[in-house]
Design a protein around this motif. Sequence first.
Motif, short mmCIF file in Angstrom:
data_model
loop_
_atom_site.label_atom_id
_atom_site.label_comp_id
_atom_site.label_asym_id
_atom_site.label_seq_id
_atom_site.Cartn_x
_atom_site.Cartn_y
_atom_site.Cartn_z
N ALA A 72 62.90 -3.55 62.07
CA ALA A 72 62.50 -2.82 61.06
C ALA A 72 63.19 -3.10 59.63
O ALA A 72 64.63 -2.79 59.69
CB ALA A 72 62.61 -1.35 61.48
N ILE A 73 62.65 -3.45 58.74
CA ILE A 73 63.57 -3.83 57.58
C ILE A 73 62.85 -3.36 56.40
O ILE A 73 61.62 -3.25 56.19
CB ILE A 73 63.24 -5.52 57.27
CG1 ILE A 73 63.56 -6.38 58.62
CG2 ILE A 73 64.12 -5.90 56.02
CD1 ILE A 73 63.17 -7.72 58.66
N GLU A 74 63.73 -2.37 55.72
CA GLU A 74 63.39 -1.77 54.54
C GLU A 74 63.99 -1.98 53.19
O GLU A 74 65.35 -2.19 53.22
CB GLU A 74 64.06 -0.10 54.90
CG GLU A 74 63.27 0.83 53.79
CD GLU A 74 63.56 2.20 54.23
OE1 GLU A 74 63.16 3.12 53.29
OE2 GLU A 74 64.20 2.43 55.29
N SER A 75 63.16 -2.31 52.22
CA SER A 75 63.78 -2.56 50.83
C SER A 75 64.19 -1.22 50.33
O SER A 75 63.21 -0.66 49.58
CB SER A 75 62.89 -3.44 50.09
OG SER A 75 63.20 -3.91 48.89
N THR A 76 65.43 -1.14 50.23
CA THR A 76 65.91 0.19 49.57
C THR A 76 66.83 0.03 48.11
O THR A 76 67.12 0.68 47.75
CB THR A 76 66.90 1.13 50.45
OG1 THR A 76 68.02 0.09 50.77
CG2 THR A 76 66.20 1.36 51.64
N GLY A 77 67.00 -1.48 48.01
CA GLY A 77 68.12 -1.76 47.06
C GLY A 77 69.57 -1.69 47.71
O GLY A 77 69.65 -1.23 48.61
N THR A 78 70.39 -2.44 47.02
CA THR A 78 71.59 -2.64 47.57
C THR A 78 72.39 -1.35 47.77
O THR A 78 72.99 -1.08 48.66
CB THR A 78 72.43 -3.58 46.76
OG1 THR A 78 71.80 -5.07 47.00
CG2 THR A 78 73.75 -3.95 47.46
#
Length: 358
Positions: A72-78
């Motif tokens: 499960a990969i979520e793009s949240t910002g660094t």
Amino acid sequence: MNRKHANVSTVASLLGAVAAIGMLAGCQDQANGGGAGSRDHITVVGSSTVFPFTTMVAERLVNNRPGTKAPAIESTGTGGGMKLFCAGVGAAHPDIEDASRRMKASEYRTCVANGVTKIIEVQIGLDGIAFAEAKNGPKLQLTAVDLYKALAAQPNGQPNTAKTWKDVNPALPAIQIQVYGPPSTSGTRDAFAELILARGCEAIRPQMAALKEKDAPAFAKACTAIREDGAYVDAGENDNLIVQKLQSNPNAIGIFGYSYLEQNNDKLTGVPLNGVAPTYETIARGAYPGSRPLYLYVKAAHLSAIKGLREFLDLYAASWEPGGPLAAKGLIAAPEDVRKRNAQVVKTGALVDPSQLL
């Protein structure tokens, strides 16, 4: 509800709460002790720039191991990802943080305060902060000074009043300044501030270099704070949205990781910075001013607890060579010595040295 039923309901609720707490504690004990763990998939949060690379490795992992549940990969910002990553150890918390900048010392301290004391840092390759416009755009050529004068909140110690590019540089066209870029939680935004705005600021205000060492908050206010009057548009963590906005507004420019420019080179053109175009070659050799390293941060306590995590990291290291799968996706390979050093980190699980973090 009568008193008897109320008591039964209350007892049931309490037992449920106790059971839930016990399960969470068990997960954390397993992670801390390197047990089998209770989550059947890898979880990743963080950078939108690193997101497509991690997604590709995740797809390869699933293809190589039939029956493996997809990570499960979520793009949240660094920045947003660091908050999630550092919140704790155990199955309720992410295993990996994708980062388009290095972890800050303050973030490391937050991790430690929450029990995340063993962190592995892996540099996966290089990227460039690319500036791009539509194919039918004005063919801008910019410098760090131009961008500082156009986008800084207070480029001369006063509120920014520049409306067009010609206002910041007479050699540029009288086109409205309109820049679509990442939000404050993004590592790309942090890198843009450090690599471009700060350099432009120091070029025309040399005294700022001393201020940077003496008073970092004052330096940030003077040099890297971005104007908020509409010239810079926060486009969120979805870099594909910036690509779409540039197509509908050909006079605008966008800021994102180089891989998005490469993937959309049929729609977009790179804007040269200080006379250097953003390309694989210029970023790889450090000629492009926006070059930067990309990272993974991994919880060592999760390596044995989370099924497939070690294999995932091994596959990442096997994919970052020049001409490899990640290069085909837009990742720029790090120099050979950097690749070898980080492959060894993956192999041994060596921990990050907090004294090296800023």
